[in-house]
Design an enzyme around this catalytic site. Structure first.
Site, PDB file in Angstrom:
ATOM      1  N   ALA A 160       0.844  -1.202   0.000  1.00  0.00           N
ATOM      2  CA  ALA A 160       0.000   0.000   0.000  1.00  0.00           C
ATOM      3  C   ALA A 160       0.876   1.248   0.000  1.00  0.00           C
ATOM      4  O   ALA A 160       1.354   1.677   1.047  1.00  0.00           O
ATOM      5  CB  ALA A 160      -0.916   0.010   1.224  1.00  0.00           C
ATOM      6  N   GLY A 161       1.131   1.785  -1.214  1.00  0.00           N
ATOM      7  CA  GLY A 161       1.901   3.020  -1.333  1.00  0.00           C
ATOM      8  C   GLY A 161       0.983   4.125  -1.829  1.00  0.00           C
ATOM      9  O   GLY A 161       0.338   4.821  -1.040  1.00  0.00           O
ATOM     10  N   GLU A 168       3.778  19.200   2.960  1.00  0.00           N
ATOM     11  CA  GLU A 168       4.870  18.304   2.555  1.00  0.00           C
ATOM     12  C   GLU A 168       5.257  18.554   1.096  1.00  0.00           C
ATOM     13  O   GLU A 168       6.436  18.601   0.744  1.00  0.00           O
ATOM     14  CB  GLU A 168       4.430  16.849   2.763  1.00  0.00           C
ATOM     15  CG  GLU A 168       5.532  15.860   2.464  1.00  0.00           C
ATOM     16  CD  GLU A 168       5.214  14.441   2.940  1.00  0.00           C
ATOM     17  OE1 GLU A 168       4.169  14.265   3.609  1.00  0.00           O
ATOM     18  OE2 GLU A 168       5.995  13.535   2.642  1.00  0.00           O
ATOM     19  N   LEU A 218      27.474  17.915 -18.321  1.00  0.00           N
ATOM     20  CA  LEU A 218      28.467  18.973 -18.532  1.00  0.00           C
ATOM     21  C   LEU A 218      29.737  18.747 -17.717  1.00  0.00           C
ATOM     22  O   LEU A 218      30.777  19.309 -18.023  1.00  0.00           O
ATOM     23  CB  LEU A 218      27.851  20.344 -18.203  1.00  0.00           C
ATOM     24  CG  LEU A 218      26.812  20.837 -19.218  1.00  0.00           C
ATOM     25  CD1 LEU A 218      26.127  22.099 -18.720  1.00  0.00           C
ATOM     26  CD2 LEU A 218      27.441  21.083 -20.591  1.00  0.00           C
ATOM     27  N   GLY A 261      33.156  12.937 -17.339  1.00  0.00           N
ATOM     28  CA  GLY A 261      33.407  11.769 -16.477  1.00  0.00           C
ATOM     29  C   GLY A 261      33.390  12.126 -14.994  1.00  0.00           C
ATOM     30  O   GLY A 261      33.013  11.304 -14.153  1.00  0.00           O
ATOM     31  N   GLU A 272       3.051  10.878 -10.889  1.00  0.00           N
ATOM     32  CA  GLU A 272       1.862  10.450 -11.648  1.00  0.00           C
ATOM     33  C   GLU A 272       0.595  10.738 -10.827  1.00  0.00           C
ATOM     34  O   GLU A 272      -0.409  11.213 -11.358  1.00  0.00           O
ATOM     35  CB  GLU A 272       1.946   8.954 -11.985  1.00  0.00           C
ATOM     36  CG  GLU A 272       2.994   8.601 -13.035  1.00  0.00           C
ATOM     37  CD  GLU A 272       4.431   8.712 -12.523  1.00  0.00           C
ATOM     38  OE1 GLU A 272       4.652   8.596 -11.299  1.00  0.00           O
ATOM     39  OE2 GLU A 272       5.338   8.920 -13.346  1.00  0.00           O
TER      40      GLU A 272
HETATM   41  C1  LIG Z   1      13.412   7.246   0.346  1.00  0.00           C
HETATM   42  C2  LIG Z   1      11.936   7.102   0.618  1.00  0.00           C
HETATM   43  C3  LIG Z   1      11.409   7.688   1.767  1.00  0.00           C
HETATM   44  C4  LIG Z   1      10.046   7.523   2.058  1.00  0.00           C
HETATM   45  N1  LIG Z   1       9.551   8.020   3.238  1.00  0.00           N
HETATM   46  C5  LIG Z   1       8.287   7.687   3.618  1.00  0.00           C
HETATM   47  C6  LIG Z   1       7.799   8.026   4.917  1.00  0.00           C
HETATM   48  O1  LIG Z   1       8.482   8.667   5.720  1.00  0.00           O
HETATM   49  N2  LIG Z   1       6.556   7.601   5.261  1.00  0.00           N
HETATM   50  C7  LIG Z   1       5.767   6.897   4.412  1.00  0.00           C
HETATM   51  O2  LIG Z   1       4.656   6.543   4.788  1.00  0.00           O
HETATM   52  N3  LIG Z   1       6.191   6.574   3.166  1.00  0.00           N
HETATM   53  C8  LIG Z   1       7.435   6.935   2.752  1.00  0.00           C
HETATM   54  N4  LIG Z   1       7.888   6.598   1.495  1.00  0.00           N
HETATM   55  C9  LIG Z   1       7.005   5.851   0.608  1.00  0.00           C
HETATM   56  C10 LIG Z   1       6.538   6.649  -0.620  1.00  0.00           C
HETATM   57  O3  LIG Z   1       5.636   7.646  -0.246  1.00  0.00           O
HETATM   58  C11 LIG Z   1       5.959   5.631  -1.625  1.00  0.00           C
HETATM   59  O4  LIG Z   1       7.071   4.900  -2.140  1.00  0.00           O
HETATM   60  C12 LIG Z   1       5.179   6.285  -2.745  1.00  0.00           C
HETATM   61  O5  LIG Z   1       3.969   6.814  -2.256  1.00  0.00           O
HETATM   62  C13 LIG Z   1       4.848   5.317  -3.885  1.00  0.00           C
HETATM   63  O6  LIG Z   1       4.276   4.151  -3.394  1.00  0.00           O
HETATM   64  P1  LIG Z   1       4.867   2.706  -3.826  1.00  0.00           P
HETATM   65  O7  LIG Z   1       6.333   2.756  -3.591  1.00  0.00           O
HETATM   66  O8  LIG Z   1       4.070   1.660  -3.177  1.00  0.00           O
HETATM   67  O9  LIG Z   1       4.640   2.656  -5.404  1.00  0.00           O
HETATM   68  P2  LIG Z   1       3.282   2.218  -6.128  1.00  0.00           P
HETATM   69  O10 LIG Z   1       2.136   2.887  -5.443  1.00  0.00           O
HETATM   70  O11 LIG Z   1       3.264   0.741  -6.278  1.00  0.00           O
HETATM   71  O12 LIG Z   1       3.464   2.890  -7.556  1.00  0.00           O
HETATM   72  C14 LIG Z   1       4.093   2.219  -8.668  1.00  0.00           C
HETATM   73  C15 LIG Z   1       3.950   3.082  -9.904  1.00  0.00           C
HETATM   74  O13 LIG Z   1       2.573   3.282 -10.195  1.00  0.00           O
HETATM   75  C16 LIG Z   1       2.334   4.661 -10.414  1.00  0.00           C
HETATM   76  N5  LIG Z   1       0.980   5.029 -10.046  1.00  0.00           N
HETATM   77  C17 LIG Z   1       0.418   4.898  -8.817  1.00  0.00           C
HETATM   78  N6  LIG Z   1      -0.849   5.371  -8.834  1.00  0.00           N
HETATM   79  C18 LIG Z   1      -1.072   5.806 -10.096  1.00  0.00           C
HETATM   80  C19 LIG Z   1      -2.185   6.400 -10.762  1.00  0.00           C
HETATM   81  N7  LIG Z   1      -3.311   6.652 -10.105  1.00  0.00           N
HETATM   82  N8  LIG Z   1      -2.066   6.681 -12.073  1.00  0.00           N
HETATM   83  C20 LIG Z   1      -0.926   6.419 -12.733  1.00  0.00           C
HETATM   84  N9  LIG Z   1       0.156   5.877 -12.173  1.00  0.00           N
HETATM   85  C21 LIG Z   1       0.090   5.578 -10.870  1.00  0.00           C
HETATM   86  C22 LIG Z   1       3.364   5.345  -9.525  1.00  0.00           C
HETATM   87  O14 LIG Z   1       3.564   6.669  -9.930  1.00  0.00           O
HETATM   88  C23 LIG Z   1       4.567   4.477  -9.730  1.00  0.00           C
HETATM   89  O15 LIG Z   1       5.214   4.886 -10.911  1.00  0.00           O
HETATM   90  C24 LIG Z   1       9.217   6.804   1.160  1.00  0.00           C
HETATM   91  C25 LIG Z   1       9.765   6.249   0.007  1.00  0.00           C
HETATM   92  C26 LIG Z   1      11.102   6.383  -0.269  1.00  0.00           C
HETATM   93  C27 LIG Z   1      11.642   5.736  -1.512  1.00  0.00           C
END
Ligand SMILES: Cc1cc2nc3c(=O)[nH]c(=O)nc-3n(C[C@H](O)[C@H](O)[C@H](O)COP(=O)(O)OP(=O)(O)OC[C@H]3O[C@@H](n4cnc5c(N)ncnc54)[C@H](O)[C@@H]3O)c2cc1C
Length: 393
Positions: free
Chosen positions: A143-144, A258, A353, A356, A383
C-alpha cells in the site's frame, strides 16, 4: 528587478538572519559528516538505533532552534512562519544533507492541526528540543499510492488500541521515538472512513520493532526503515483528531505542507547544481579554453538557469500563498511534480556537462543525481500529482 538580484519576496529580514544561523549549523555540525565516504547507514553507539545521524545531532539542532521553526512558541517552537521552515529546507538542500528535520515538521503539523491541547503540550516541546524524533508511517509493502489498501490495524481494546501490521520506507524510522501511524480502525465500511492516525511513543514499547536500514541507491545519510507492530498497545487518547476514520482527510490537507517543502527543496537543489556546474565550466579547460567557451555549454547552462528561475518564481508564489493560508491542494500537487521533474532534468544536464567527473562520487553533482531521483516518487508520486491536477480540470 533583474534575475541577477531577484530575491524571494517571502524572505523577511528575520528569515534572513535565521538563515545565517542555519547555514552555520549545517556547515559545522552536518557537512563534516557528509564529507566522510557515506556508504550505507552505519550502526552508531550514540543513536537509538542505526540511523546515520545521531540523537546528539538532533539535540544540537533543537538547541540551535532548527526544529519546528514554524510552530508557536507556546508549544516550544520558534514561533515563526513557513518562511523560517523554508530557510531550513533551502540550507539542507544546498548541503545535500538528508536529516529528517522536514519529517519532524510534518509530524508536528499533524499534531498542531488535529491534536488536543494535552497532546500538543505532551509532544511538541520535546520535538522542538530534539528529544522526540518523529516519523510518519503510511506506506506498507502492498500500500503506497493506494492508501485504501492499508492493512495495519488499530483495534480498540479497553483503554488502548491494539496494533498489528508493518510499514516500509519510513523516513526517520531508526531514530524515531514518536510515530504518527496510519492504521485501519474499521475493518469494514467505506474506505475513506476506515483509516485513522494514532500516535505511538515507541521507547520500550512492547511489540514494536525497527527493521534493517533499507539499502537505497542514494541519500545514504537518510534514515529509512521498515517498522513492525506485533500486538503493540497505545492509549486511545493518542488518536489524532476528534474521532476515528479521519486520516484520509487529515492527510489530504497536510500533504500541501509536505509537497510545498519538496517543491522548495527541488528548486534549491537545482539552483545549487547550476552554480556548481557554472563554476566547473569556468575552471575546466578543454581544447585550451574554458569549457564555458563552448556554445553548447552556454546554451545548456542558459536553459538550466532559466528553468531553475521559473521554478523559483513559481515556488515563491506558492510559499506566499501558503503563508497567507491560500495554497490549495492542486497547486501544491503542480509544484511537487513540476519542480521535482525540473530538478532531475537540470541535475542530469549538469552531470553531462561535468563529463566523467560527473560520474565520480567525490563530485557533489554525482551524489545530487542519485539523491534527487526519489523526489519524483515519494510524498505522492508525480503520476499521482498529475491525477490530482487532472481531476480538478
Ligand atoms: C526514500 C523514501 C522515503 C520515504 N519516506 C516515507 C515516509 O516517511 N513515510 C511513508 O509513509 N512513506 C514513505 N515513502 C514511501 C513513498 O511515499 C511511496 O514509495 C510512494 O507513495 C509510492 O508508493 P509505492 O512505492 O508503493 O509505489 P506504487 O504505489 O506501487 O506505484 C508504482 C507506480 O505506479 C504509479 N501510479 C500509482 N498510482 C497511479 C495512478 N493513479 N495513475 C498512474 N500511475 C500511478 C506510480 O507513480 C509508480 O510509478 C518513502 C519512500 C522512499 C523511496
Amino acid at each position: 528587478m533583474t534575475m541577477a538580484n531577484y530575491e524571494s519576496p517571502w524572505k523577511t529580514e528575520d528569515a534572513r538572519i535565521f538563515q545565517r544561523t542555519v547555514r552555520s549549523f549545517v556547515e559545522t555540525e552536518l557537512a563534516p559528516q557528509l564529507a566522510e565516504p557515506s556508504g550505507q547507514p552505519r550502526p552508531d553507539a550514540d543513536t537509538r538505533n542505526s540511523g546515520f545521524w545521531t540523537a546528539a545531532t538532533w539535540a544540537k539542532a533543537g538547541e540551535a532552534g532548527l526544529l519546528l521553526p514554524d510552530v508557536p512558541d507556546q508549544y516550544g517552537g520558534a514561533g515563526g512562519t513557513f518562511a523560517h521552515e523554508a530557510v531550513v529546507i533551502e540550507e539542507l538542500s544546498r548541503a545535500g544533507a538528508h536529516i529528517g528535520f522536514g519529517i519532524q515538521s510534518i509530524v508536528a503539523h499533524y499534531i498542531l492541526s488535529y491534536g488536543t491541547e494535552a497532546q500538543k503540550q505532551r509532544w511538541l516541546p520535546r520535538m522542538a528540543s530534539g528529544e522526540l524524533v518523529g516519523a510518519i508511517g503510511m506506506t506498507e509493502p502492498d500500500a503506497g499510492s493506494d492508501l485504501h489498501a492499508i492493512r495495519t490495524t488499530a483495534r480498540k481494546d479497553g483503554e488502548h488500541y491494539l496494533i498489528n501490521g508493518a510499514k516500509t520506507f519510513i523516513s526517520n524510522g531508526a531514530n524515531a521515538n514518536l510515530v504518527c501511524l496510519v492504521a485501519r480502525t474499521a475493518p469494514d465500511g467505506p474506505p475513506a472512513r476506515a483509516l485513522s492516525m494514532v500516535m505511538l511513543e515507541t521507547e520500550g514499547l512492547a511489540g514494536y520493532r525497527v527493521g534493517r536500514p533499507l539499502h537505497k541507491i542514494g541519500r545514504h545519510d537518510q534514515d529509512t526503515c521498515e517498522l513492525f507492530f506485533d500486538g503493540v498497545r497505545t492509549p486511545v487518547g493518542f488518536l489524532l483528531g476528534a474521532g476515528e476514520g479521519r486520516a484520509l482527510f487529515q492527510i489530504m490537507d497536510q500533504l500541501r505542507y509536505e509537497r510545498l517543502s519538496i517543491g522548495l527543496s527541488a528548486v534549491a537543489s537545482a539552483e545549487h547544481a547550476v552554480e556548481l556546474t557554472t563554476q566547473h565550466a569556468k575552471e575546466r579547460k578543454i581544447f585550451g579554453k574554458p569549457l564555458l567557451d563552448l556554445q553548447n555549454t552556454r546554451f545548456r547552462l542558459a536553459e538550466c538557469k532559466t528553468e531553475a528561475h521559473i521554478g523559483r518564481v513559481f515556488i515563491d508564489n506558492c510559499i506566499e500563498q501558503f503563508i497567507s493560508g491560500r495554497l490549495d491542494a492542486v497547486t501544491a500537487a503542480m509544484a511537487k511534480y513540476w519542480l521535482t521533474d525540473c530538478e532531475c532534468r537540470i541535475i542530469d544536464q549538469c552531470v553531462q556537462l561535468h563529463g566523467g567527473y560527473g560520474y565520480m562520487q567525490e563530485f557533489p553533482i554525482a551524489r545530487m543525481w542519485v539523491d534527487s531521483r526519489v523526489q519524483r516518487i515519494y510524498a505522492g508520486s508525480n503520476e499521482v500529482m498529475k491525477e490530482i491536477v487532472g481531476s480538478a480540470l
